[in-house]
Enzyme design. Sequence first.
Site, PDB file in Angstrom:
ATOM      1  CE  LYS A 192       0.770   0.799   4.457  1.00 14.01           C
ATOM      2  NZ  LYS A 192       1.156   2.058   5.300  1.00 14.01           N
ATOM      3  CG  ASP A 245      -2.109   0.136   6.463  1.00 15.10           C
ATOM      4  OD1 ASP A 245      -2.024   1.372   6.546  1.00 15.10           O
ATOM      5  OD2 ASP A 245      -1.064  -0.738   6.709  1.00 15.10           O
ATOM      6  NE  ARG A 256       6.893   7.709   8.105  1.00 15.04           N
ATOM      7  CZ  ARG A 256       7.578   7.211   9.328  1.00 15.04           C
ATOM      8  NH1 ARG A 256       8.958   6.632   9.183  1.00 15.04           N
ATOM      9  NH2 ARG A 256       7.352   7.532  10.417  1.00 15.04           N
ATOM     10  CG  ASN A 257       5.265   5.689   2.363  1.00 16.61           C
ATOM     11  OD1 ASN A 257       6.048   5.208   1.739  1.00 16.61           O
ATOM     12  ND2 ASN A 257       4.819   5.099   3.454  1.00 16.61           N
ATOM     13  CD  GLU A 282       9.944   0.506   5.648  1.00 17.67           C
ATOM     14  OE1 GLU A 282      10.646   0.362   4.583  1.00 17.67           O
ATOM     15  OE2 GLU A 282      10.400   0.525   6.851  1.00 17.67           O
TER      16      GLU A 282
END
EC number: 1.1.1.94
Length: 334
Positions: A192, A245, A256-257, A282
């Site tokens: 995701k 999610d 943050r993504n 990530e």
Amino acid sequence: MKEKIAYLGMGIWGFCLASLLAHKGYRVVGWARNPELVAQLQTEHRHPQAPDMPIHPNLSFTTDMVEAVDGASMIVEAVSSAGIRPVSKQLKTITDLKVPFVITSKGIEQHTGLLLSEIVVEIFGSQASRYLGYLSGPSIAREVLKGCPCSVVISAYDPDTLKKIHHAFLTPKFRVYPNSDLKGVALGGALKNIIAIACGISDGFQFGDNAKSGLVTRGLHEIRKFATIMDCRPDTLYGLAGLGDLCTTCFSSLSRNTRFGKLIAQGFTLEQAKAEIGMVVEGAYTALSAYQIAKHHKIDMPITTGIYRVLYENLDIKEGIAALLQRNTKEEYL
């Protein structure tokens, strides 16, 4: 004497869940490599990323992993996906892992394509599987710290391990739902983040909510295809570890993504955007592994491929967007 839990990794997510366990009455010892961070936590009694949240007296900190895990009835990790291998290797020199080990990070290791749980089993041996647990779901750390209601899933191979972890984390506001599909839970949380980067790029170009909802829906389709090929249950991806999610990460201003994707849209390079965020992104790490696995298994994942090419092959971002928009449309199915 209070039951002891060791917590490895004191970023904002690690601090968040360690605080939750401390408030439940556990004696939690948080471990971090960074001596400056540990000193700050010990002296200022505040986490630098949550300065308004006082540290619970049941929560202490150390740079000594032996001190952290000695006598612990459970070990929880919250290091980056790139850090779980070296941390697990260090842990192996201390213990053979005879207590529940809970993974709360989300990612796929680059170059090996291993899930984080598979890395732990590779290092500790197949007998470690019975102690493994995976916690995932829509859980922005700052909201959890504030006591906002939150629902997540916990998965484990062993029923007793699942029961222990479920009991440890469950609170009236932190709802924990059991799920037996550990691999599906892990993949939903990892993949995701790539879609969230795409949504951030969409935000950066001000494409609007219609475009973002399209990315989320088609992104879920990609995740489901990938997970099905990896022998996961498709229904897992429509639950908290997948759709839940995905929605939180793609639509939250705290993600943050998503913020990283916005910076990429503004012309930042991969390294510049990571530096600007100042925390682990990530999705940028996982995009490489997911692309390589998808290519090997011939899984059509246009959004993931586009993000990979923009980040790692210097594809012009406008060309990447144009390529997505010019794809042939097929009958929709999920």
